[in-house]
Design a protein around this motif. Structure first.
Motif, PDB file in Angstrom:
ATOM      1  N   SER A 146      -5.309 -15.249   8.863  1.00 28.48           N
ATOM      2  CA  SER A 146      -5.192 -14.904  10.289  1.00 28.48           C
ATOM      3  C   SER A 146      -4.185 -13.781  10.545  1.00 28.48           C
ATOM      4  CB  SER A 146      -4.839 -16.144  11.120  1.00 28.48           C
ATOM      5  OG  SER A 146      -3.786 -16.855  10.537  1.00 28.48           O
ATOM      6  N   LEU A 147      -3.444 -13.376   9.522  1.00 31.93           N
ATOM      7  CA  LEU A 147      -2.520 -12.244   9.688  1.00 31.93           C
ATOM      8  C   LEU A 147      -2.542 -11.397   8.423  1.00 31.93           C
ATOM      9  CD1 LEU A 147      -0.104 -10.735  11.085  1.00 31.93           C
ATOM     10  CD2 LEU A 147       1.409 -12.359   9.926  1.00 31.93           C
ATOM     11  N   VAL A 148      -2.617 -10.078   8.607  1.00 25.40           N
ATOM     12  CA  VAL A 148      -2.511  -9.147   7.477  1.00 25.40           C
ATOM     13  C   VAL A 148      -1.340  -8.202   7.762  1.00 25.40           C
ATOM     14  CG1 VAL A 148      -3.626  -7.272   6.214  1.00 25.40           C
ATOM     15  CG2 VAL A 148      -4.981  -9.253   6.918  1.00 25.40           C
ATOM     16  N   ILE A 149      -0.383  -8.194   6.842  1.00 26.17           N
ATOM     17  CA  ILE A 149       0.746  -7.256   6.956  1.00 26.17           C
ATOM     18  C   ILE A 149       0.539  -6.146   5.940  1.00 26.17           C
ATOM     19  CG2 ILE A 149       3.243  -6.969   6.656  1.00 26.17           C
ATOM     20  CD1 ILE A 149       3.617  -9.776   7.684  1.00 26.17           C
ATOM     21  N   VAL A 150       0.373  -4.934   6.437  1.00 28.38           N
ATOM     22  CA  VAL A 150       0.175  -3.783   5.553  1.00 28.38           C
ATOM     23  C   VAL A 150       1.515  -3.103   5.335  1.00 28.38           C
ATOM     24  CG1 VAL A 150      -0.953  -1.546   5.286  1.00 28.38           C
ATOM     25  CG2 VAL A 150      -2.185  -3.437   6.391  1.00 28.38           C
ATOM     26  N   VAL A 151       1.868  -2.931   4.058  1.00 29.91           N
ATOM     27  CA  VAL A 151       3.119  -2.239   3.729  1.00 29.91           C
ATOM     28  C   VAL A 151       2.752  -0.781   3.420  1.00 29.91           C
ATOM     29  CG1 VAL A 151       5.216  -2.280   2.364  1.00 29.91           C
ATOM     30  CG2 VAL A 151       3.964  -4.419   2.769  1.00 29.91           C
ATOM     31  N   ALA A 192       0.840  -1.209   0.000  1.00 30.45           N
ATOM     32  CA  ALA A 192       0.000   0.000   0.000  1.00 30.45           C
ATOM     33  C   ALA A 192       0.867   1.247   0.000  1.00 30.45           C
ATOM     34  CB  ALA A 192      -0.909  -0.017   1.236  1.00 30.45           C
ATOM     35  N   ALA A 193       2.108   1.098  -0.485  1.00 25.68           N
ATOM     36  CA  ALA A 193       3.081   2.185  -0.349  1.00 25.68           C
ATOM     37  C   ALA A 193       3.169   3.085  -1.579  1.00 25.68           C
ATOM     38  CB  ALA A 193       4.460   1.608  -0.027  1.00 25.68           C
ATOM     39  N   GLY A 194       2.323   2.830  -2.591  1.00 25.96           N
ATOM     40  CA  GLY A 194       2.413   3.612  -3.829  1.00 25.96           C
ATOM     41  C   GLY A 194       1.863   5.017  -3.679  1.00 25.96           C
ATOM     42  N   ARG A 195       2.286   5.901  -4.595  1.00 26.26           N
ATOM     43  CA  ARG A 195       1.820   7.298  -4.546  1.00 26.26           C
ATOM     44  C   ARG A 195       0.478   7.459  -5.245  1.00 26.26           C
ATOM     45  NH1 ARG A 195       3.233  10.606  -1.204  1.00 26.26           N
ATOM     46  NH2 ARG A 195       1.757  11.833  -2.372  1.00 26.26           N
ATOM     47  N   GLY A 196       0.252   6.648  -6.282  1.00 25.77           N
ATOM     48  CA  GLY A 196      -0.982   6.841  -7.046  1.00 25.77           C
ATOM     49  C   GLY A 196      -0.847   7.959  -8.052  1.00 25.77           C
ATOM     50  N   VAL A 248       2.057  -3.477  10.608  1.00 27.64           N
ATOM     51  CA  VAL A 248       2.341  -2.430   9.611  1.00 27.64           C
ATOM     52  C   VAL A 248       3.854  -2.276   9.483  1.00 27.64           C
ATOM     53  CG1 VAL A 248       2.006  -0.002   8.997  1.00 27.64           C
ATOM     54  CG2 VAL A 248       0.205  -1.223  10.250  1.00 27.64           C
ATOM     55  N   VAL A 249       4.339  -2.251   8.240  1.00 23.70           N
ATOM     56  CA  VAL A 249       5.772  -1.992   8.012  1.00 23.70           C
ATOM     57  C   VAL A 249       5.888  -0.903   6.941  1.00 23.70           C
ATOM     58  CG1 VAL A 249       6.603  -4.304   8.670  1.00 23.70           C
ATOM     59  CG2 VAL A 249       5.881  -3.886   6.312  1.00 23.70           C
ATOM     60  N   PRO A 250       6.936  -0.090   7.010  1.00 24.80           N
ATOM     61  CA  PRO A 250       7.106   0.944   5.974  1.00 24.80           C
ATOM     62  C   PRO A 250       7.615   0.331   4.674  1.00 24.80           C
ATOM     63  CG  PRO A 250       8.806   1.163   7.682  1.00 24.80           C
ATOM     64  CD  PRO A 250       7.945  -0.005   8.080  1.00 24.80           C
ATOM     65  N   GLY A 251       7.081   0.826   3.548  1.00 29.87           N
ATOM     66  CA  GLY A 251       7.362   0.220   2.247  1.00 29.87           C
ATOM     67  C   GLY A 251       8.585   0.759   1.552  1.00 29.87           C
ATOM     68  N   GLY A 252       8.721   0.351   0.266  1.00 33.57           N
ATOM     69  CA  GLY A 252       9.911   0.693  -0.499  1.00 33.57           C
ATOM     70  C   GLY A 252       9.589   1.547  -1.716  1.00 33.57           C
ATOM     71  N   GLN A 253      10.563   1.627  -2.622  1.00 32.21           N
ATOM     72  CA  GLN A 253      10.460   2.515  -3.781  1.00 32.21           C
ATOM     73  C   GLN A 253       9.658   1.914  -4.919  1.00 32.21           C
ATOM     74  OE1 GLN A 253      11.352   5.722  -3.678  1.00 32.21           O
ATOM     75  NE2 GLN A 253      11.700   5.131  -1.543  1.00 32.21           N
ATOM     76  N   SER A 254       9.507   0.586  -4.945  1.00 32.30           N
ATOM     77  CA  SER A 254       8.722  -0.066  -5.996  1.00 32.30           C
ATOM     78  C   SER A 254       7.776  -1.066  -5.332  1.00 32.30           C
ATOM     79  CB  SER A 254       9.641  -0.825  -6.958  1.00 32.30           C
ATOM     80  OG  SER A 254      10.259  -1.902  -6.259  1.00 32.30           O
ATOM     81  N   ARG A 255       6.769  -1.497  -6.087  1.00 30.67           N
ATOM     82  CA  ARG A 255       5.842  -2.506  -5.558  1.00 30.67           C
ATOM     83  C   ARG A 255       6.617  -3.748  -5.146  1.00 30.67           C
ATOM     84  NH1 ARG A 255       3.104  -7.008  -6.870  1.00 30.67           N
ATOM     85  NH2 ARG A 255       0.920  -7.164  -6.201  1.00 30.67           N
ATOM     86  N   GLN A 256       7.562  -4.133  -6.020  1.00 27.48           N
ATOM     87  CA  GLN A 256       8.352  -5.348  -5.777  1.00 27.48           C
ATOM     88  C   GLN A 256       9.116  -5.247  -4.442  1.00 27.48           C
ATOM     89  OE1 GLN A 256      10.228  -5.892  -9.468  1.00 27.48           O
ATOM     90  NE2 GLN A 256      11.331  -7.744  -8.909  1.00 27.48           N
ATOM     91  N   GLU A 257       9.716  -4.089  -4.218  1.00 29.76           N
ATOM     92  CA  GLU A 257      10.477  -3.904  -2.969  1.00 29.76           C
ATOM     93  C   GLU A 257       9.521  -3.906  -1.773  1.00 29.76           C
ATOM     94  OE1 GLU A 257      12.697  -0.232  -2.797  1.00 29.76           O
ATOM     95  OE2 GLU A 257      13.599  -0.768  -0.869  1.00 29.76           O
ATOM     96  N   SER A 258       8.356  -3.293  -1.943  1.00 34.70           N
ATOM     97  CA  SER A 258       7.392  -3.267  -0.839  1.00 34.70           C
ATOM     98  C   SER A 258       6.928  -4.684  -0.486  1.00 34.70           C
ATOM     99  CB  SER A 258       6.178  -2.391  -1.206  1.00 34.70           C
ATOM    100  OG  SER A 258       6.564  -1.042  -1.321  1.00 34.70           O
ATOM    101  N   VAL A 259       6.690  -5.508  -1.507  1.00 35.56           N
ATOM    102  CA  VAL A 259       6.259  -6.890  -1.231  1.00 35.56           C
ATOM    103  C   VAL A 259       7.377  -7.631  -0.500  1.00 35.56           C
ATOM    104  CG1 VAL A 259       5.611  -9.107  -2.263  1.00 35.56           C
ATOM    105  CG2 VAL A 259       4.620  -6.979  -3.158  1.00 35.56           C
ATOM    106  N   ARG A 260       8.611  -7.430  -0.945  1.00 34.22           N
ATOM    107  CA  ARG A 260       9.732  -8.131  -0.291  1.00 34.22           C
ATOM    108  C   ARG A 260       9.842  -7.710   1.178  1.00 34.22           C
ATOM    109  NH1 ARG A 260      14.072  -6.750   1.212  1.00 34.22           N
ATOM    110  NH2 ARG A 260      14.288  -4.857  -0.023  1.00 34.22           N
ATOM    111  N   ILE A 261       9.641  -6.445   1.455  1.00 33.09           N
ATOM    112  CA  ILE A 261       9.685  -5.970   2.852  1.00 33.09           C
ATOM    113  C   ILE A 261       8.571  -6.643   3.661  1.00 33.09           C
ATOM    114  CG2 ILE A 261       9.289  -3.926   4.310  1.00 33.09           C
ATOM    115  CD1 ILE A 261      10.686  -2.272   2.053  1.00 33.09           C
TER     116      ILE A 261
END
Ligand SMILES: Nc1ccn([C@@H]2O[C@H](COP(=O)(O)OP(=O)(O)OP(=O)(O)O)[C@@H](O)[C@H]2O)c(=O)n1
Ligand SMILES: C[C@](O)(CO)[C@H](O)COP(=O)(O)O
Length: 250
Positions: free
Chosen positions: A58-63, A20-24, A89-102
């Motif tokens: 049973s677990l949702v991790i929001v990036v 969920a870390a994108g700018r849109g 909740v974890v802070p995301g990255g610069q791309s979707r791919q990086e955010s998923v990896r985090i």
């Protein structure tokens, strides 16, 4: 058969990672896309509720947007969510791919099945979520929800001069094409290996598993799982919510 690729029993717990870390940017100026409201509720909360509606999750991790983790935590606290589901909740990255990896890095070890779901697909029905989970539990290493296309698709080459018409070079057979949605479901070890091995940019997680040479299967997607990408999609999403309120009462 290795332990990692053995089919998982029906009670194997399922975690969902929600990038969920994108700018849109394509949606236009404003708050990060996942935090924008749909009928008064942030898109991200709709997406979290859609995944948590599955009794298997049973677990949702929001990036969250890189500087928005605290805001996202407050939002989750302020909205009613199922008690049987844990949230992180974890802070995301610069791309979707990086955010998923985090998000994957934050998964506790006992989760062997993971869903990756765009916050930008807030209206996915629970039946679609459960169909993806069932296919992973049946032994598929990677599962995508997918829909046939309504348009004919053309492959084009770059125009000789920017702005000129693009030459059409091919027309793939439409009956064999699918538009792929999320949640995409994975055997966790497979997805982790894919993220470790594939370094170039890709637009979805399943394509990384394809690059490992492992099978990816498609289950039926749903029209209401569309991605909110451009301004018209916001209007469509609010219309779907209004229709649900009339027919389902929520
Ligand atoms: N650095 C990023 C970029 C995207 N995403 C997430 O990946 C999903 C799909 O991305 P997309 O729809 O392209 O969202 P944006 O990147 O926000 O949109 P745009 O490309 O228009 O900026 C979204 O839920 C988005 O928040 C993410 O977590 N981290
Ligand atoms: C993952 C995805 O939603 C599948 O259709 C899509 O590829 C995301 O693309 P985006 O450009 O990052 O929105």
């Amino acid at each position: 058969m290795s332990d990692e690729s053995r089919p998982t029993p029906a009670q194997t717990p399922v975690a969902a990672v929600i990038p969920a870390a994108g700018r849109g940017v394509r949606l236009g100026p404003g708050a990060p896309k996942a935090l924008r409201a749909l009928n008064g509720t942030p898109m991200l909360i709709h997406a979290v509720r859609a995944l948590a509606a599955s009794r298997h999750v049973s677990l949702v991790i929001v990036v969250a947007p890189p500087d928005g983790a605290a805001e996202v935590k407050s939002l989750l606290d302020a909205h009613a969510l199922p008690e049987r589901t844990d949230f992180q909740v974890v802070p995301g990255g610069q791309s979707r791919q990086e955010s998923v990896r985090i998000g994957l890095d934050a998964l506790p070890p006992h989760y062997r099945i993971v869903l990756v779901h765009d916050a930008a697909r807030p209206l996915v029905p629970v039946d679609t979520v459960d169909a993806v989970i069932e296919a992973v539990r049946d032994g598929a290493p990677a599962v995508v929800p997918a829909l046939p296309l309504a348009d004919t698709v053309k492959e084009v080459a770059p125009a000789a001069v920017a702005g000129d018409p693009e030459p059409v070079v091919a027309t793939p057979e439409r009956a064999r094409l699918r538009a792929v949605q999320t949640p995409q479901g994975f055997d966790r070890a497979t997805l982790v290996r894919a993220h470790e091995s594939v370094t170039e940019n890709v637009t979805d997680d399943a394509s990384m598993v394809e690059q490992l040479g492992l099978p990816v299967v498609a289950v039926p997607g749903h029209e209401e799982a569309f991605k909110v990408t451009r301004p018209l999609d916001l209007i469509l999403a609010e219309a779907v919510l209004a229709r649900r309120r009339l027919t389902d009462g929520f």
